[in-house]
Scaffold this motif. Structure first.
Motif, PDB file in Angstrom:
ATOM      1  N   GLU A 430       0.833  -1.203   0.000  1.00 10.45           N
ATOM      2  CA  GLU A 430       0.000   0.000   0.000  1.00 10.45           C
ATOM      3  C   GLU A 430       0.865   1.249   0.000  1.00 10.45           C
ATOM      4  O   GLU A 430       0.547   2.252  -0.666  1.00 10.45           O
ATOM      5  CB  GLU A 430      -0.912  -0.012   1.234  1.00 10.45           C
ATOM      6  CG  GLU A 430      -1.915  -1.175   1.243  1.00 10.45           C
ATOM      7  CD  GLU A 430      -2.706  -1.234   2.522  1.00 10.45           C
ATOM      8  OE1 GLU A 430      -2.399  -0.441   3.444  1.00 10.45           O
ATOM      9  OE2 GLU A 430      -3.622  -2.076   2.632  1.00 10.45           O
ATOM     10  N   SER A 433       2.162   2.113  -3.479  1.00 13.62           N
ATOM     11  CA  SER A 433       1.172   2.828  -4.288  1.00 13.62           C
ATOM     12  C   SER A 433       1.070   4.281  -3.825  1.00 13.62           C
ATOM     13  O   SER A 433       0.981   5.209  -4.641  1.00 13.62           O
ATOM     14  CB  SER A 433      -0.179   2.114  -4.174  1.00 13.62           C
ATOM     15  OG  SER A 433      -1.176   2.839  -4.836  1.00 13.62           O
ATOM     16  N   THR A 434       1.092   4.455  -2.520  1.00 13.56           N
ATOM     17  CA  THR A 434       0.996   5.820  -1.982  1.00 13.56           C
ATOM     18  C   THR A 434       2.202   6.638  -2.393  1.00 13.56           C
ATOM     19  O   THR A 434       2.099   7.851  -2.632  1.00 13.56           O
ATOM     20  CB  THR A 434       0.892   5.752  -0.447  1.00 13.56           C
ATOM     21  OG1 THR A 434      -0.218   4.925  -0.076  1.00 13.56           O
ATOM     22  CG2 THR A 434       0.706   7.136   0.153  1.00 13.56           C
ATOM     23  N   ASN A 435       3.375   6.011  -2.501  1.00 10.17           N
ATOM     24  CA  ASN A 435       4.595   6.718  -2.859  1.00 10.17           C
ATOM     25  C   ASN A 435       4.486   7.310  -4.268  1.00 10.17           C
ATOM     26  O   ASN A 435       4.940   8.428  -4.534  1.00 10.17           O
ATOM     27  CB  ASN A 435       5.782   5.757  -2.782  1.00 10.17           C
ATOM     28  CG  ASN A 435       7.105   6.471  -2.998  1.00 10.17           C
ATOM     29  OD1 ASN A 435       7.390   7.464  -2.333  1.00 10.17           O
ATOM     30  ND2 ASN A 435       7.893   5.980  -3.943  1.00 10.17           N
ATOM     31  N   GLU A 436       3.854   6.552  -5.165  1.00  5.94           N
ATOM     32  CA  GLU A 436       3.661   7.068  -6.524  1.00  5.94           C
ATOM     33  C   GLU A 436       2.762   8.300  -6.512  1.00  5.94           C
ATOM     34  O   GLU A 436       3.006   9.277  -7.225  1.00  5.94           O
ATOM     35  CB  GLU A 436       3.066   5.971  -7.391  1.00  5.94           C
ATOM     36  CG  GLU A 436       3.997   4.774  -7.576  1.00  5.94           C
ATOM     37  CD  GLU A 436       3.309   3.638  -8.311  1.00  5.94           C
ATOM     38  OE1 GLU A 436       2.115   3.803  -8.648  1.00  5.94           O
ATOM     39  OE2 GLU A 436       3.962   2.599  -8.554  1.00  5.94           O
ATOM     40  N   GLU A 437       1.721   8.252  -5.689  1.00  6.46           N
ATOM     41  CA  GLU A 437       0.835   9.411  -5.585  1.00  6.46           C
ATOM     42  C   GLU A 437       1.594  10.606  -5.004  1.00  6.46           C
ATOM     43  O   GLU A 437       1.403  11.755  -5.419  1.00  6.46           O
ATOM     44  CB  GLU A 437      -0.352   9.070  -4.708  1.00  6.46           C
ATOM     45  CG  GLU A 437      -1.259   7.970  -5.280  1.00  6.46           C
ATOM     46  CD  GLU A 437      -2.390   7.606  -4.341  1.00  6.46           C
ATOM     47  OE1 GLU A 437      -2.498   8.269  -3.284  1.00  6.46           O
ATOM     48  OE2 GLU A 437      -3.146   6.669  -4.636  1.00  6.46           O
ATOM     49  N   LEU A 438       2.484  10.307  -4.053  1.00  9.24           N
ATOM     50  CA  LEU A 438       3.250  11.397  -3.444  1.00  9.24           C
ATOM     51  C   LEU A 438       4.209  12.038  -4.446  1.00  9.24           C
ATOM     52  O   LEU A 438       4.493  13.245  -4.368  1.00  9.24           O
ATOM     53  CB  LEU A 438       4.033  10.864  -2.246  1.00  9.24           C
ATOM     54  CG  LEU A 438       3.194  10.527  -0.994  1.00  9.24           C
ATOM     55  CD1 LEU A 438       4.072   9.879   0.066  1.00  9.24           C
ATOM     56  CD2 LEU A 438       2.527  11.792  -0.434  1.00  9.24           C
ATOM     57  N   GLU A 439       4.727  11.237  -5.373  1.00  6.53           N
ATOM     58  CA  GLU A 439       5.612  11.801  -6.396  1.00  6.53           C
ATOM     59  C   GLU A 439       4.878  12.851  -7.224  1.00  6.53           C
ATOM     60  O   GLU A 439       5.404  13.937  -7.522  1.00  6.53           O
ATOM     61  CB  GLU A 439       6.116  10.671  -7.310  1.00  6.53           C
ATOM     62  CG  GLU A 439       7.163   9.776  -6.692  1.00  6.53           C
ATOM     63  CD  GLU A 439       8.483  10.475  -6.536  1.00  6.53           C
ATOM     64  OE1 GLU A 439       8.747  11.438  -7.292  1.00  6.53           O
ATOM     65  OE2 GLU A 439       9.255  10.104  -5.647  1.00  6.53           O
ATOM     66  N   THR A 440       3.641  12.502  -7.588  1.00  6.19           N
ATOM     67  CA  THR A 440       2.832  13.457  -8.358  1.00  6.19           C
ATOM     68  C   THR A 440       2.562  14.704  -7.536  1.00  6.19           C
ATOM     69  O   THR A 440       2.662  15.845  -8.015  1.00  6.19           O
ATOM     70  CB  THR A 440       1.502  12.803  -8.758  1.00  6.19           C
ATOM     71  OG1 THR A 440       1.778  11.593  -9.481  1.00  6.19           O
ATOM     72  CG2 THR A 440       0.684  13.738  -9.618  1.00  6.19           C
ATOM     73  N   THR A 441       2.207  14.482  -6.291  1.00  2.17           N
ATOM     74  CA  THR A 441       1.923  15.619  -5.405  1.00  2.17           C
ATOM     75  C   THR A 441       3.161  16.478  -5.224  1.00  2.17           C
ATOM     76  O   THR A 441       3.079  17.704  -5.100  1.00  2.17           O
ATOM     77  CB  THR A 441       1.433  15.098  -4.043  1.00  2.17           C
ATOM     78  OG1 THR A 441       0.321  14.230  -4.240  1.00  2.17           O
ATOM     79  CG2 THR A 441       1.039  16.242  -3.142  1.00  2.17           C
ATOM     80  N   ASN A 442       4.344  15.858  -5.228  1.00  2.75           N
ATOM     81  CA  ASN A 442       5.591  16.595  -5.032  1.00  2.75           C
ATOM     82  C   ASN A 442       5.821  17.600  -6.167  1.00  2.75           C
ATOM     83  O   ASN A 442       6.286  18.718  -5.934  1.00  2.75           O
ATOM     84  CB  ASN A 442       6.750  15.608  -4.961  1.00  2.75           C
ATOM     85  CG  ASN A 442       8.058  16.283  -4.600  1.00  2.75           C
ATOM     86  OD1 ASN A 442       8.121  17.038  -3.642  1.00  2.75           O
ATOM     87  ND2 ASN A 442       9.082  16.030  -5.404  1.00  2.75           N
ATOM     88  N   GLU A 444       3.513  19.049  -7.869  1.00  9.31           N
ATOM     89  CA  GLU A 444       2.589  20.158  -7.629  1.00  9.31           C
ATOM     90  C   GLU A 444       3.134  21.081  -6.543  1.00  9.31           C
ATOM     91  O   GLU A 444       3.024  22.309  -6.614  1.00  9.31           O
ATOM     92  CB  GLU A 444       1.224  19.615  -7.231  1.00  9.31           C
ATOM     93  CG  GLU A 444       0.555  18.765  -8.328  1.00  9.31           C
ATOM     94  CD  GLU A 444      -0.731  18.110  -7.856  1.00  9.31           C
ATOM     95  OE1 GLU A 444      -1.059  18.285  -6.655  1.00  9.31           O
ATOM     96  OE2 GLU A 444      -1.381  17.420  -8.629  1.00  9.31           O
TER      97      GLU A 444
END
Length: 604
Positions: A430, A433-442, A444
Motif C-alpha cells: 500500500e 502505491s501511496t509513494n507514486e501518488e506522493l511523487e505526483t503531489t511533489n 505540484e
C-alpha cells in the motif's frame, strides 16, 4: 484445633494464661463447656479472629516505662554506636511489636542519637508480630491523640505529622521501619541485629519455650549485641548467654562464644561428649556455620547431630538429641524422610528430593527445599549413619518460575510479531502505491513553492519596513523609560514625602520620605489604591480634590491644603499637602504628584 486449622501453635504459651483467656471468650458467648466452644468455632469462622485477638495481648505504648527507655538512651545506645563503624548499617529488631508504638519509639531514640540524615542512611528497624491485624495497623503509622500522649511534646512535633485528630509518623523516617509476621517459637530469627527489643513478650511462654526463644535471640544478636526486655521478665537462668547492663531496667549484653547446647560431636566419635579435641571442635564449628540445615541419624535410627540452622528451622531442643528420628516432626515435615533414610542406609547410595514445598504457617509464603540424604562412613565400607541436608531454594524456585513465565511471554510476543510481519508486508504494498501518488503531489508542491518564494520576497520587504518602525518605537520607549526613571529619581531624592498616583489613584511611586513618614515600605504601597492604605494621613479629605484634578483637565491646576495627621511613631503632626497633575505631551492628566511636608509654626 487452632494449630491444625489455622496454623497457629500456642503449645509454648503458659497453660494458665491460655485457659483464662479461652474461658473469657466462652463466658462472653454464654458457653459452658470446651466442646460447645469447639463446635461454635467450627460454625462461626469469625470467632477465630476474636479468640486470636484475646490470646495475643497487644498491650503497648510509646515510651512505655519511661525510666527504662531513658536508661537505654543514656547507656546502651551510646555504647552500641561507639562500637559500630560509622560506615556500617545498624540493625534493630522489635520482637512482638503489636501495633507499632515500640518500633516507632526506637526510631525516635535512634534518630535523636544519630540525626535524621544518618538515621535514614544507616538504620533498619525490623518489627515483627504474630498478629497480622496489629501489623496492618502498625504499617499505617497513624495514632490518636491519646495514644501519643506519652510522647514528649518536642518529640511529637519533630516526628509526627498531625492530620485532623490523628498523628502520623514522619514518612521520610517511616521507610526505615519494616513490619512483618514472625512466630518467635517456630520461625527463624532475624540475624546480625545490634539491638533486640522484646518487652513483655517472653512472660507469656512456658519455661521450655522461653529457653528456645532466648537461644534464638542469642543467635540473632551480633557482637556486641544488646537485649532490652520488659520489667516482668528476667534472665536468671541464662547467665551464660547474657550479662546485665542495668538489671532493674532489664538491659542486657550478649556474651559471645557460647556453646550451643544439644550439638554433640560427630556420631562416629566414640564415648560420651566430653572436652573434645581442637580438631573436633573446629569440625563442629564449621558444621554450625554451614549455609544449610544439617542433621545426622545414627545406625539405630536416633537423631545424633543437628547444627544451629537445623535447630532453628525445625524447632529442635537439646533433649531431642538421641531420640528416635521417626518420633520427631522433621521426619515427615516438610517431606517424608523415614522411608528415604531406610533406603539410603540399605543401599549405601545418596537420594535427592527436589522442590519440597513446606507451608510453615497459614497465610505465609511457602518455602521450597532441596533435600539430600547421603550415607555416612567412618572409612570405606564402614557405615555409621545417614546425613540429611536441607538447602533453601525458595529464591531460586521463584526465579525459575519467573523465567518460565518470561519464556511464555516471549513465545506469545514472537507469535504476535509473526502476525505483525504479515501485516507489514501488506502495508508495504500500500505504501508503494501511496509513494507514486506522493511523487505526483511533489511536482505540484514544487510549483506552489515557487509561488511562495515570490510571496516570501514581498513579505521580507514588508518585514524590513516593520523593523524600521519597531526600532523607532523602541527608541521612543527607551526615552520614556529614561524620563520615568529620571522622574522617579527626582521624587526619591526629595527630602519631603512624595507619592505619585495614576488616574485610578493607584500608587506608582513611594519615595523614601513617604517610607520614613508613614512607616510603610515602597513595595508594600506600590500598586495599591491610595484610599486603602492604612496610614495616618486623612486620605478621604484630599481624595475629592485629586479626582477633580483628574476629571477636569482645563481647571485641574495645582492644589494645596493643610491637614492633621498621625506619623509612624503615633504622634499628631500638621502637614502641608500639595497636589500637582502629571500630564503627558498633549497635556492630558495621567496622574497626580502629591508632596507632603511638615508645617512649621512660621507657616501657620
Amino acid at each position: 484445633m487452632l494449630k491444625e486449622t489455622r496454623g497457629f501453635d500456642f503449645t509454648g504459651y503458659k497453660p494458665t494464661t491460655l485457659t483464662r483467656r479461652i474461658k473469657r471468650r466462652m463466658d462472653a458467648l454464654g458457653l459452658a463447656g470446651v466442646e460447645e466452644y469447639r463446635d461454635f468455632l467450627e460454625l462461626e469462622g469469625e470467632e477465630f479472629a476474636r479468640l486470636f485477638d484475646s490470646l495475643l495481648i497487644n498491650v503497648t505504648g510509646f515510651f512505655r516505662d519511661p525510666a527504662a527507655w531513658q536508661a537505654l538512651r543514656e547507656t546502651v545506645v551510646p555504647e552500641m554506636l561507639a562500637a559500630k563503624d560509622p560506615a556500617r548499617p545498624i540493625r534493630v529488631w522489635s520482637a512482638g511489636c503489636a501495633t507499632g508504638e515500640e518500633a516507632y519509639t526506637l526510631a525516635i531514640v535512634l534518630a535523636e542519637a544519630l540525626g535524621t540524615a544518618d538515621f535514614r542512611e544507616r538504620v533498619k528497624i525490623y518489627a515483627t508480630d504474630l498478629d497480622e491485624d496489629a501489623l496492618q495497623q502498625a504499617r499505617t503509622g497513624s495514632y490518636t491523640e491519646r495514644q501519643v500522649a506519652e510522647v514528649p511534646e518536642d518529640l511529637r512535633e519533630s516526628y509526627f505529622e498531625r492530620s485532623g485528630q490523628r498523628y502520623a509518623f514522619r514518612r521520610d523516617l517511616r521507610r526505615q521501619v519494616i513490619f512483618g509476621r514472625n512466630d518467635l517459637t517456630h520461625d527463624a530469627p532475624i540475624s546480625r541485629v545490634d539491638l533486640l527489643v522484646a518487652r513483655n513478650t517472653l512472660m507469656y511462654f512456658n519455661a521450655e519455650t522461653q529457653t528456645g526463644v532466648i537461644r534464638r535471640f542469642h543467635f540473632a544478636l551480633g557482637d556486641p549485641g544488646y537485649l532490652f526486655l520488659g520489667k516482668a521478665e528476667m534472665l536468671l537462668n541464662h547467665g551464660d548467654r547474657f550479662e546485665p547492663i542495668d538489671l532493674r531496667k532489664r538491659l542486657f549484653r550478649k556474651i559471645s562464644n557460647v556453646e550451643v547446647p544439644g550439638l554433640p560431636s560427630k556420631v562416629w566419635d566414640d564415648g560420651a561428649r566430653t572436652a573434645a579435641p581442637p580438631s573436633v571442635r573446629l569440625e563442629q564449628a564449621a558444621l554450625d556455620a554451614g549455609p544449610v540445615a544439617q542433621l545426622a541419624v545414627d545406625l539405630a535410627g536416633n537423631l545424633a547431630v543437628a547444627n544451629t540452622r537445623a535447630e532453628l528451622l525445625f524447632n529442635l531442643r537439646p533433649r531431642d538429641i538421641g531420640r528416635p528420628f521417626q518420633d520427631l516432626e522433621v521426619s515427615y515435615r516438610p517431606a517424608e524422610l523415614r522411608s528415604v533414610i531406610e533406603q539410603v542406609g540399605k543401599e549405601g547410595r545418596p537420594a535427592d528430593l527436589q522442590d519440597v514445598v513446606w507451608h510453615r504457617s497459614a497465610g505465609a509464603e511457602p518455602s521450597v527445599f532441596h533435600v539430600q540424604v547421603v550415607p555416612l562412613f567412618r572409612r570405606p565400607g564402614e557405615a555409621v549413619g545417614v546425613g540429611i541436608s536441607f538447602s533453601d531454594v525458595t529464591h531460586y524456585r521463584r526465579l525459575r518460575d519467573e523465567l518460565e513465565h518470561s519464556n511464555q511471554e516471549l513465545e506469545r510476543a514472537y507469535e504476535e510479531l509473526q502476525s505483525l510481519n504479515e501485516e507489514l508486508e501488506t502495508t508495504n504494498e500500500e505504501l508503494q502505491s501511496t509513494n507514486e501518488e506522493l511523487e505526483t503531489t511533489n511536482e505540484e508542491l514544487q510549483s506552489t513553492n515557487e509561488e511562495l518564494e515570490t510571496m516570501n520576497e514581498e513579505l521580507q520587504s514588508t518585514n524590513d519596513e516593520l523593523q524600521e518602525i519597531n526600532d523607532a518605537l523602541r527608541i521612543r520607549g527607551e526615552e520614556l523609560d529614561s524620563a520615568n526613571s529620571f522622574l522617579g529619581s527626582v521624587l526619591r531624592s526629595l527630602g519631603a514625602a512624595a507619592v505619585v498616583v495614576d488616574e485610578e489613584l493607584r500608587v506608582k511611586v513611594w519615595n523614601s520620605g513617604a517610607e520614613e513618614l508613614w512607616g510603610m515600605r515602597a513595595e508594600e504601597a506600590q500598586g495599591r489604591d491610595l484610599e486603602t492604605l492604612d496610614i495616618g494621613l486623612p486620605v478621604r479629605e484630599i481624595v475629592p480634590s485629586l479626582r477633580r484634578m483628574l476629571a477636569d483637565p482645563e481647571r485641574g491646576g495645582a492644589a494645596q491644603t493643610a491637614v492633621d495627621a498621625v506619623n509612624r511613631r503615633g504622634r499628631t503632626i500638621r502637614l502641608r499637602v500639595e497636589s500637582v497633575p502629571l500630564r503627558d505631551e498633549p497635556g492630558r492628566p495621567r496622574g497626580v504628584i502629591i508632596i507632603m511636608d511638615h508645617l512649621t509654626s512660621e507657616d501657620g
